[in-house]
Design an enzyme around this catalytic site. Structure first.
Site, PDB file in Angstrom:
ATOM      1  N   HIS A   1       9.035   1.687  -2.337  1.00 19.03           N
ATOM      2  CA  HIS A   1       8.010   2.585  -2.892  1.00 19.03           C
ATOM      3  C   HIS A   1       6.671   2.461  -2.164  1.00 19.03           C
ATOM      4  O   HIS A   1       5.750   3.229  -2.452  1.00 19.03           O
ATOM      5  CB  HIS A   1       7.789   2.310  -4.380  1.00 19.03           C
ATOM      6  CG  HIS A   1       8.998   2.563  -5.228  1.00 19.03           C
ATOM      7  ND1 HIS A   1       9.688   3.754  -5.188  1.00 19.03           N
ATOM      8  CD2 HIS A   1       9.655   1.770  -6.108  1.00 19.03           C
ATOM      9  CE1 HIS A   1      10.713   3.684  -6.024  1.00 19.03           C
ATOM     10  NE2 HIS A   1      10.720   2.495  -6.582  1.00 19.03           N
ATOM     11  N   CYS A   2       6.560   1.509  -1.260  1.00 18.39           N
ATOM     12  CA  CYS A   2       5.293   1.302  -0.553  1.00 18.39           C
ATOM     13  C   CYS A   2       5.311   2.045   0.780  1.00 18.39           C
ATOM     14  O   CYS A   2       6.270   1.944   1.554  1.00 18.39           O
ATOM     15  CB  CYS A   2       5.055  -0.183  -0.306  1.00 18.39           C
ATOM     16  SG  CYS A   2       3.432  -0.534   0.397  1.00 18.39           S
TER      17      CYS A   2
END
Length: 340
Positions: free
Chosen positions: A115-116
């Site tokens: 998700h980064c």
């Protein structure tokens, strides 16, 4: 510090996986490549300085990790107790990428912070380890110019998707629960019409959205079909396999209903597809929010070993480990100079 009790993630998962594999006599202390913490110079190959500076504020880390009490901790403690372990897992993914190319496969027991992206963390993910591993390989390893990401975590991998939005060298296949976090429409493919020709735009080249409660039979059929389709469509030089176990039945965040045996079979399907085509594969373990996921990951690795999909000689020698570390250090110097 007890903070792990405030979070759905089992902070001891990775150590438990190692211990289970030791109990099964698959590995020993002398047969493990120790991950090295990613430095700021490493991280700047992908991340912006502005984003890394934001992580010096405890409230930002509290937001990313979704642990509100972190807000009240001095940042030096946040760096040491929260972010350093994540930086070490990130360094492990970078190292494992090189080992996978050299040896045909590698597994980082941690990592998978999908998700980064380069300038934004979220969903418990503070560093973009998947993007970093691919960037290092592209820039420093001869013959590696195309990558396929197979993301089978229950959640959409919007971080690496945003990072590789316009990069035709990276093919992304993502299978996820359509109804849960992050629901990032920007990263999903959309149908556009150019000069009367339909074209899909977006980071995901092969999108498979699942319904609540999807079970083994349907899930494994879709995984097999789309893994084969993805690898037939483009033969990459490296596969990065995000093997989240939050697809497990009963996971509080995944919303799917896959059995432990289904997860073991899923990993087998992916490794068979990669190994039969002689494509190096890097596996990271990503999400999974039940205590029993550590045992399932260990059982899956044991199954891969028993089937001959990972070699009996499990890890690099000390000399080879040193070469990997040197590659990373050299990469950082060259790539940071380029980015500056």
């Amino acid at each position: 510090m007890g903070l792990e009790k405030l979070h759905p993630f089992d902070a001891g998962k990775w150590g438990k996986v190692i211990n289970f594999l030791k109990e099964e006599k698959l590995i020993g202390d002398d047969l493990i490549v120790q991950a090295r913490e990613a430095t700021d110079e490493d991280l700047l190959v992908v991340h912006t300085r502005r984003y890394l500076n934001k992580l010096k504020w405890s409230f930002v880390v509290a937001t990313i990790t979704e642990i509100p009490p972190v807000l009240f901790l001095p940042n030096f403690l946040v760096q040491r107790k929260v972010l350093k372990p994540l930086r070490t897992q990130t360094g492990g993914t970078i190292m494992a990428g090189k080992l996978a190319v050299d040896r045909g496969w590698a597994i980082n027991v941690g990592g998978g912070f999908h998700h980064c992206s380069s300038d934004k963390g979220g969903g418990f993910c503070a560093y973009a380890d998947i993007t970093l591993a691919i960037k290092f390989l592209f820039e420093r390893v001869p013959g590696v110019s195309k990558a396929t990401i197979i993301d089978l975590d229950a959640h959409q991998g919007n971080g690496h998707e945003r990072d590789f939005m316009d990069d035709q060298k990276v093919y992304i296949m993502d299978v996820y629960n359509r109804y849960i976090y992050p629901g990032d429409g920007f990263a999903k493919p959309i149908l556009c019409l150019f000069s009367n020709t339909e074209t899909f735009l977006g980071a995901i080249k092969r999108k498979v959205e699942l319904e609540w409660g999807t079970e083994d039979t349907e899930y494994l059929q879709k995984v097999h079909t789309h893994v084969e389709g993805a690898l037939n469509e483009l033969k990459p030089d490296i596969i990065v396999y995000n093997a989240g176990t939050d697809i497990l039945d009963g996971d509080p965040l995944g919303g799917l209903a896959i059995s432990p045996q289904g997860i073991v079979k899923r990993d087998e399907v992916v490794f068979k597809a990669a190994r039969s085509r002689r494509i190096p594969i890097l596996m990271v373990t990503s999400g999974g929010y039940q205590k029993r996921t550590a045992r399932i990951i260990a059982d899956s690795i044991l199954n891969l070993h028993n089937l001959g999909l990972i070699d009996k000689e499990l890890v690099a020698s000390e000399a080879e480990n040193s070469k990997v570390e040197k590659m990373i250090r050299d990469s950082v110097t060259d790539l940071t100079n380029l980015s500056l």
